[in-house]
Design a protein around this motif. Structure first.
Motif, PDB file in Angstrom:
ATOM      1  N   LEU A  86     -13.973   0.025  -1.809  1.00  0.00           N
ATOM      2  CA  LEU A  86     -13.038   1.048  -1.330  1.00  0.00           C
ATOM      3  C   LEU A  86     -13.612   2.452  -1.348  1.00  0.00           C
ATOM      4  N   ASP A  87     -14.929   2.578  -1.417  1.00  0.00           N
ATOM      5  CA  ASP A  87     -15.522   3.914  -1.469  1.00  0.00           C
ATOM      6  C   ASP A  87     -15.167   4.749  -0.243  1.00  0.00           C
ATOM      7  N   ALA A  88     -15.098   4.114   0.933  1.00  0.00           N
ATOM      8  CA  ALA A  88     -14.791   4.856   2.160  1.00  0.00           C
ATOM      9  C   ALA A  88     -13.331   5.281   2.225  1.00  0.00           C
ATOM     10  N   ALA A  89     -12.494   4.734   1.348  1.00  0.00           N
ATOM     11  CA  ALA A  89     -11.055   5.024   1.371  1.00  0.00           C
ATOM     12  C   ALA A  89     -10.656   6.097   0.362  1.00  0.00           C
ATOM     13  N   ARG A  90     -11.620   6.672  -0.349  1.00  0.00           N
ATOM     14  CA  ARG A  90     -11.274   7.679  -1.344  1.00  0.00           C
ATOM     15  C   ARG A  90     -10.914   9.000  -0.673  1.00  0.00           C
ATOM     16  N   VAL A  91      -9.818   9.577  -1.123  1.00  0.00           N
ATOM     17  CA  VAL A  91      -9.347  10.845  -0.571  1.00  0.00           C
ATOM     18  C   VAL A  91      -8.868  11.732  -1.719  1.00  0.00           C
ATOM     19  N   ALA A  92      -8.698  13.008  -1.403  1.00  0.00           N
ATOM     20  CA  ALA A  92      -8.167  13.941  -2.396  1.00  0.00           C
ATOM     21  C   ALA A  92      -6.688  13.636  -2.623  1.00  0.00           C
ATOM     22  N   PRO A  93      -6.224  13.756  -3.853  1.00  0.00           N
ATOM     23  CA  PRO A  93      -4.793  13.579  -4.123  1.00  0.00           C
ATOM     24  C   PRO A  93      -3.998  14.757  -3.592  1.00  0.00           C
ATOM     25  N   PRO A  94      -2.676  14.682  -3.588  1.00  0.00           N
ATOM     26  CA  PRO A  94      -1.860  15.823  -3.159  1.00  0.00           C
ATOM     27  C   PRO A  94      -2.159  17.072  -3.989  1.00  0.00           C
ATOM     28  N   GLU A  95      -1.896  18.219  -3.404  1.00  0.00           N
ATOM     29  CA  GLU A  95      -2.145  19.490  -4.095  1.00  0.00           C
ATOM     30  C   GLU A  95      -1.314  19.572  -5.379  1.00  0.00           C
ATOM     31  N   ARG A  96      -1.965  20.010  -6.445  1.00  0.00           N
ATOM     32  CA  ARG A  96      -1.268  20.176  -7.719  1.00  0.00           C
ATOM     33  C   ARG A  96      -0.475  21.484  -7.713  1.00  0.00           C
ATOM     34  N   THR A  97       0.776  21.411  -8.097  1.00  0.00           N
ATOM     35  CA  THR A  97       1.642  22.600  -8.097  1.00  0.00           C
ATOM     36  C   THR A  97       1.843  23.174  -9.486  1.00  0.00           C
ATOM     37  N   HIS A  98       1.385  22.466 -10.532  1.00  0.00           N
ATOM     38  CA  HIS A  98       1.500  22.939 -11.902  1.00  0.00           C
ATOM     39  C   HIS A  98       0.135  22.802 -12.582  1.00  0.00           C
ATOM     40  N   GLN A  99      -0.168  23.738 -13.467  1.00  0.00           N
ATOM     41  CA  GLN A  99      -1.400  23.642 -14.243  1.00  0.00           C
ATOM     42  C   GLN A  99      -1.313  22.439 -15.175  1.00  0.00           C
ATOM     43  N   SER A 130       9.170  -0.789   6.501  1.00  0.00           N
ATOM     44  CA  SER A 130       8.598   0.448   5.986  1.00  0.00           C
ATOM     45  C   SER A 130       7.080   0.372   6.004  1.00  0.00           C
ATOM     46  N   GLU A 131       6.449   1.550   6.055  1.00  0.00           N
ATOM     47  CA  GLU A 131       4.996   1.643   5.989  1.00  0.00           C
ATOM     48  C   GLU A 131       4.614   2.773   5.036  1.00  0.00           C
ATOM     49  N   PRO A 132       4.638   2.521   3.735  1.00  0.00           N
ATOM     50  CA  PRO A 132       4.365   3.574   2.750  1.00  0.00           C
ATOM     51  C   PRO A 132       2.879   3.942   2.693  1.00  0.00           C
ATOM     52  N   PRO A 133       2.543   5.227   2.667  1.00  0.00           N
ATOM     53  CA  PRO A 133       1.145   5.656   2.562  1.00  0.00           C
ATOM     54  C   PRO A 133       0.774   5.961   1.103  1.00  0.00           C
ATOM     55  N   PHE A 134      -0.170   5.207   0.559  1.00  0.00           N
ATOM     56  CA  PHE A 134      -0.537   5.395  -0.842  1.00  0.00           C
ATOM     57  C   PHE A 134      -1.217   6.740  -1.082  1.00  0.00           C
ATOM     58  N   SER A 135      -1.788   7.329  -0.060  1.00  0.00           N
ATOM     59  CA  SER A 135      -2.493   8.607  -0.227  1.00  0.00           C
ATOM     60  C   SER A 135      -1.564   9.733  -0.658  1.00  0.00           C
ATOM     61  N   THR A 136      -0.252   9.552  -0.523  1.00  0.00           N
ATOM     62  CA  THR A 136       0.696  10.601  -0.900  1.00  0.00           C
ATOM     63  C   THR A 136       1.073  10.557  -2.380  1.00  0.00           C
ATOM     64  N   VAL A 137       0.632   9.522  -3.107  1.00  0.00           N
ATOM     65  CA  VAL A 137       1.012   9.388  -4.519  1.00  0.00           C
ATOM     66  C   VAL A 137       0.414  10.532  -5.322  1.00  0.00           C
ATOM     67  N   TYR A 138       1.256  11.196  -6.104  1.00  0.00           N
ATOM     68  CA  TYR A 138       0.869  12.437  -6.791  1.00  0.00           C
ATOM     69  C   TYR A 138      -0.121  12.185  -7.930  1.00  0.00           C
ATOM     70  N   TRP A 139       0.200  11.253  -8.803  1.00  0.00           N
ATOM     71  CA  TRP A 139      -0.650  10.971  -9.957  1.00  0.00           C
ATOM     72  C   TRP A 139      -1.635   9.861  -9.608  1.00  0.00           C
ATOM     73  N   THR A 140      -2.929  10.121  -9.786  1.00  0.00           N
ATOM     74  CA  THR A 140      -3.949   9.144  -9.428  1.00  0.00           C
ATOM     75  C   THR A 140      -4.061   8.051 -10.488  1.00  0.00           C
ATOM     76  N   ALA A 141      -4.731   6.975 -10.106  1.00  0.00           N
ATOM     77  CA  ALA A 141      -4.941   5.872 -11.041  1.00  0.00           C
ATOM     78  C   ALA A 141      -5.781   6.316 -12.233  1.00  0.00           C
ATOM     79  N   ALA A 142      -6.715   7.241 -12.022  1.00  0.00           N
ATOM     80  CA  ALA A 142      -7.528   7.751 -13.130  1.00  0.00           C
ATOM     81  C   ALA A 142      -6.673   8.561 -14.099  1.00  0.00           C
ATOM     82  N   TYR A 154      -6.554   7.222  -3.047  1.00  0.00           N
ATOM     83  CA  TYR A 154      -7.048   6.190  -2.133  1.00  0.00           C
ATOM     84  C   TYR A 154      -6.153   6.154  -0.899  1.00  0.00           C
ATOM     85  N   ASP A 155      -6.794   6.051   0.253  1.00  0.00           N
ATOM     86  CA  ASP A 155      -6.072   5.988   1.526  1.00  0.00           C
ATOM     87  C   ASP A 155      -5.767   4.529   1.842  1.00  0.00           C
TER      88      ASP A 155
END
Length: 437
Positions: free
Chosen positions: A290-303, A336-348, A322-323
């Motif tokens: 899944l290396d090609a599917a890695r994406v930035a998570p949503p923008e963080r709004t809190h420190q 429904s077609e949910p996009p996992f890339s929108t999940v705020y908290w990453t698996a890490a 991950y996209d």
């Protein structure tokens, strides 16, 4: 069979795979896979299978290639691989516990076995059509944790149940990944029927609780992460060590009895409303696919506190999102077609939070992302959102739905972008609701 050079696990060598002999996915492919097959050599997810009439102790590790399953242990034995001890097993646990170096070496060997023409005659007899095999739960589940990591999902539920609150999210939501410990013994493989659970429930108009089958049975479209290498009790796992411990991912349906859950969850959270069944796919997709599917998570709004702060990481480095493109069908109809890339908290981040208090990881630990929901109605990952808590019934060709009825069948499927424009298939997870006993 021509003599093959055994792999050297220390050096990570792949026999018979010189740089000039790399085989493409279509032209020259020794197994004739259709071009663009989402289960080509760029994917190679792991599962456990048996053939008709075989005993439980004859189950073994398989790797999916197109519409076939490769008997990985038998291939390792036939080709003189030192990884027989990891692959000729009835579960994936031995491979999971071997660690990241072994995961990479085994994957490199498997890739060679299904792409290098000189291996074809040895490997072909060990390929079984998917239609001829029975797939089983691929690993022994140790602990199970489920999170609540989608901001869209949490916002929707907050609007439903706290309409007078100035904000739909709880005060802690943007500061830590909220989760709960589930029941590992009721994690089941795709295709297992789900018995409608019974328990206490109390509607707002009821004067006292009643007991009976759930009447608000729901789905939760999720992604599950499978832990391989364990950690030391008392030692947190930092963000940067995510890939040292997590082997891969699987699709997950966290079935939920909303009426039982609503009555029981104050003050300690989900219990019987969740613990009756959790379904997972028969296939575990390694993170390396899944290396090609890695994406930035949503923008963080809190420190974020340092142990969760991923702001210094780029979009192409771990930890990150991950996209994954998910699809939910009910009785064969896409709802429904949910996009996992929108999940705020990453698996890490989930892994770091799960261990920051010193809790240890065990081989076979499973943790779910929580319901994946996008920002629009066609991207919600649960019926409680799709029907807005039953207010707006879902119109299907076979009738209206607010929550699940006996006989309903739900399937989650997904794919991710792969290398060079390919797709990585993530399999599917299916469950059919049967009447309460």
């Amino acid at each position: 069979m021509s003599e093959q050079t055994p792999l050297d696990p220390a050096a990570g060598d792949t026999p018979g795979l010189p740089e000039s002999d790399s085989i493409g996915l279509s032209e020259g492919d020794p197994f004739g896979l259709p071009e663009g097959d989402p289960f080509g050599p760029h994917n190679l997810p792991y599962g456990v299978f048996s053939l008709a009439g075989e005993r439980t102790d004859q189950r073994r590790v398989g790797v999916r290639l197109g519409s076939y399953v490769l008997d990985a242990g038998a291939a390792a034995a036939a080709l003189g691989s030192p990884y027989v001890s990891l692959l000729a097993r009835p579960t994936l646990n031995a491979l999971l516990s071997a660690g990241r170096t072994a995961w990479s070496d085994v994957r490199r060997a498997l890739t060679a076995w299904v792409t290098v023409p000189s291996y074809r005659d040895s490997v072909r007899p060990l390929l079984h059509p998917l239609s001829d095999v029975t797939l089983h739960l691929p690993f022994e589940v140790a602990d199970y944790v489920d999170f609540y990591a989608s901001e869209n999902h949490a916002t929707n539920l907050g609007k439903m149940f706290r309409p007078d609150s100035p904000t739909p999210l709880t005060p802690n939501w943007k500061h830590l990944p909220i989760g709960y410990h589930g029941r590992s013994g009721t994690v089941v493989v795709s295709g297992t029927d789900v018995v409608r659970p019974s328990g206490q429930r109390k509607a707002p108009s009821d004067t006292a609780p009643v007991f009976g089958p759930s009447v608000r049975l729901d789905i939760e479209a999720e992604v599950g992460f499978v832990v391989g290498a364990p950690s030391t009790h008392g030692t947190p796992v930092p963000l940067a060590d995510f890939r040292e411990h997590v082997f891969g991912l699987t699709l997950l349906n966290d079935w939920s009895a909303r009426d039982i859950q609503a009555w029981e969850y104050v003050p300690l959270g989900p219990f019987l409303g969740k613990s009756f069944a959790t379904s997972v796919s028969a296939w575990i997709t390694p993170l390396d696919a899944l290396d090609a599917a890695r994406v930035a998570p949503p923008e963080r709004t809190h420190q974020l506190l340092p142990y969760l702060d991923d702001s210094a990481e780029s979009a192409t480095d771990e930890p990150g999102g991950y996209d994954l493109r998910m699809t939910v069908t009910l009785n064969g109809h896409v709802i429904s077609e949910p996009p996992f890339s929108t999940v705020y908290w990453t698996a890490a981040q989930q892994l770091a939070h799960m261990t920051v208090n010193g809790a240890s990881l065990r081989t076979g630990d499973l943790y779910g992302s929580g319901t994946v929901s996008g920002p629009s109605a066609g991207q919600y990952g649960s019926l409680i959102e799709i029907t807005w808590n039953g207010r707006d019934p879902l119109e299907l060709p076979d009738g209206k739905r607010t929550f699940l009825e006996d006989g309903d069948e739900v399937t989650l499927s997904a794919w991710a972008p792969g290398p060079d424009g390919t797709k990585v298939g993530l399999g599917e997870v299916t469950g059919r609701i049967v009447a309460a006993r």
